[in-house]
Every structure is written in structure tokens, then in C-alpha cells.
Design a protein around this motif. Structure first.
Motif, short mmCIF file in Angstrom:
data_model
loop_
_atom_site.label_atom_id
_atom_site.label_comp_id
_atom_site.label_asym_id
_atom_site.label_seq_id
_atom_site.Cartn_x
_atom_site.Cartn_y
_atom_site.Cartn_z
N UNK A 230 0.82 -1.21 0.00
CA UNK A 230 0.00 0.00 0.00
C UNK A 230 0.85 1.26 0.00
N UNK A 231 1.95 1.26 0.78
CA UNK A 231 2.75 2.48 0.92
C UNK A 231 3.88 2.57 -0.10
N UNK A 232 4.29 1.44 -0.69
CA UNK A 232 5.46 1.43 -1.57
C UNK A 232 5.34 2.39 -2.75
N UNK A 233 4.17 2.50 -3.44
CA UNK A 233 4.11 3.40 -4.61
C UNK A 233 4.40 4.86 -4.27
N UNK A 234 4.22 5.24 -3.01
CA UNK A 234 4.47 6.64 -2.64
C UNK A 234 5.86 6.89 -2.09
N UNK A 235 6.73 5.89 -2.13
CA UNK A 235 8.08 6.03 -1.58
C UNK A 235 9.11 6.24 -2.68
N UNK A 236 10.18 6.92 -2.32
CA UNK A 236 11.32 7.03 -3.23
C UNK A 236 12.11 5.73 -3.20
N UNK B 275 14.04 5.08 -0.07
CA UNK B 275 13.15 4.73 1.03
C UNK B 275 12.69 3.28 0.91
N UNK B 276 12.44 2.84 -0.32
CA UNK B 276 12.04 1.45 -0.51
C UNK B 276 13.16 0.50 -0.09
N UNK B 277 14.40 0.87 -0.37
CA UNK B 277 15.52 0.01 0.00
C UNK B 277 15.64 -0.15 1.51
N UNK B 278 15.18 0.85 2.26
CA UNK B 278 15.27 0.78 3.72
C UNK B 278 14.04 0.15 4.35
N UNK B 279 12.85 0.50 3.85
CA UNK B 279 11.62 0.05 4.47
C UNK B 279 11.45 -1.46 4.35
N UNK B 280 11.77 -2.04 3.19
CA UNK B 280 11.59 -3.49 3.01
C UNK B 280 12.40 -4.30 4.02
#
Length: 253
Positions: A96-102, A105-110
Motif C-alpha cells: 500500500x505504501x510502496x508506490x508513494x516512496x522514493x 526509502x524502498x531500499x530501507x523500508x523493506x
């Protein structure tokens, strides 16, 4: 599948996607529950072993409510289903949140979501295999003479679920520290300076989240302090890498 497209999504699209993510999460929990509900009695028996193993010979657990022999295992199985389905639930949050991340940010959140799941499971395992045997052995050994130990199954379930959530949440400390440093709320250096306050806070939290005995309080506070130091180390490494990347970008400019 995500409803995001090249065009900006409307508020309705976001709400629709959120609803779908929630429905998939609930469905995932229900699927796990349906697979486990047949074994509800066996699951409760397994979870009760730390107490049963230290109870005096001839004593046993009791049910003081008419419906508790059914509802206690049912409730435990439902909570266990949520625990098991947690990776799938977190994946829905990620989707849900991934499309709104840079990309950075995706590399850290996952990895953080993956790590938070493992830490939560680690906290539960620590409570079951390390804390429960020690705490229950202490409680049963200090019972006054003439007192028959016969723990109610619903009371026992509420007790262990409280400890499961307390230890599961406490083991998320490294994730919380990394996020706070990543978002700029604080820095590893600032956290190191506040270490004495953290030590006091860990024991206060241990006192609030565990039963009123020094053993379980200490067994929660000490891992929290260790995880605090681990979180600072990881945050320091990430902070250093970010500074290096920033320096490289300035050099390239």
C-alpha cells in the motif's frame, strides 16, 4: 494489485486500495485460523506446558467459567493466527505504501519490515522458552503452605498474551531507533548521551508491562538495553553510509 497509475490517484482510489489491503490481511488471518482451529486444544496444551511443568504433583489448571474451556483455546488460536500471518499483513502494508516512496526509502523500508517480523517472533520465543519457565517456577515455589495452585485457564491465557505482546513489542527497539535516526528525529550520538535515562526507562517499562515481580521485570529490561545498543550500532552504520553518499554526490557535482 495496486490501483496506482501514472496519473495522480484520488482520495477515493487511496481509500479503495486501503480497504482492499485490509480485506486481504483479514482474509489471510482467517485462512491461517481455519487451518489451526481443529488443533486449538493441542495448541493451548502446548502453550500451557511452561506452567504445567512446574506445578506441584497432583495439581492442575481449572476452568472457573462455563464457556472458558471452549473460548480460551479459540482465543489463543485466533491470536496465534495473527502472529503467523504477520508477514503477509506487513506485505499488504508494504504494497500500500510502496508506490508513494522514493527508491532509497524502498531500499530501507523493506528490510525494516522483514527485520521487525523476525524481532517480534524472537521476542515471543524469548518469552516462551526463557522467561516463562523462570517466572512460573518462581511463582509456584513461593506459594504459601496450604495453598493449592490451580490456575484458571482464561487467567493464564490473558497473562501469557500480555507477556507475548510486551516482549514482542520490546524486541522492536532496534527498528524504532533506526527509524528515528533515519527520519532525523534524533541521532546515534544523542541516544548515546541519553543512555543513563534509557537504563532507568527500560526498568520502568519492564515494571509496567510485566507482572509485579523483579524477575520478569529484569528479564524484559535487560534484553531491551541490549537491543537498544544494537539499534544504535546499526543506526550509526546507516548514518555513516548516508553521509558518505552525500559526500559522493557533492563531489560529483
Amino acid at each position: 494489485m495496486s490501483n496506482y497509475s501514472a496519473q495522480p490517484a484520488s482520495l477515493f482510489d487511496h481509500l479503495l486500495e486501503l480497504r482492499n489491503s485490509l480485506l486481504r490481511s483479514v482474509l489471510g488471518v482467517l485462512v491461517v485460523f481455519c487451518c489451526l482451529v481443529y488443533f486449538a486444544q493441542d495448541i493451548y496444551q502446548y502453550v500451557a506446558q511452561p506452567l504445567l511443568a512446574v506445578m506441584p504433583e497432583g495439581s492442575q489448571m481449572i476452568a472457573t467459567d462455563v464457556a472458558s474451556p471452549f473460548f480460551a483455546p479459540f482465543k489463543l488460536t485466533l491470536v496465534l493466527s495473527l502472529f503467523i500471518a504477520m508477514p503477509f499483513v506487513l506485505y499488504q502494508v508494504w504494497a500500500f505504501v510502496a508506490p508513494g516512496l522514493y527508491n532509497n526509502e524502498k531500499r530501507l523500508i523493506a528490510p525494516l519490515m522483514f527485520g521487525s517480523t523476525l524481532l517480534f517472533y524472537g521476542g515471543i520465543a524469548f518469552a516462551y522458552f526463557i522467561v516463562f519457565p523462570v517466572v512460573f517456577a518462581f511463582f509456584t515455589s513461593v506459594a504459601p503452605e496450604g495453598v493449592v495452585i490451580a490456575t484458571d485457564i482464561s487467567s493464564y491465557l490473558d497473562f501469557i498474551l500480555k507477556l507475548f505482546f510486551a516482549f514482542g513489542a520490546a524486541f522492536e527497539i532496534p527498528i524504532a531507533i533506526i527509524l528515528m535516526c533515519w527520519t532525523g528525529i534524533t541521532t546515534p550520538e544523542s541516544l548515546r548521551e541519553k543512555r543513563p535515562y534509557v537504563v532507568v526507562g527500560a526498568f520502568v517499562i519492564g515494571m509496567l508491562l510485566t507482572p509485579p515481580d523483579i524477575i520478569s521485570q529484569t528479564m524484559l529490561a535487560v534484553p531491551m538495553l541490549i537491543l537498544f545498543e544494537i539499534g544504535i550500532i546499526i543506526a550509526s552504520l546507516n548514518h555513516k553510509n548516508s553521509d558518505d553518499e552525500l559526500a559522493d554526490e557533492k563531489a560529483n557535482d
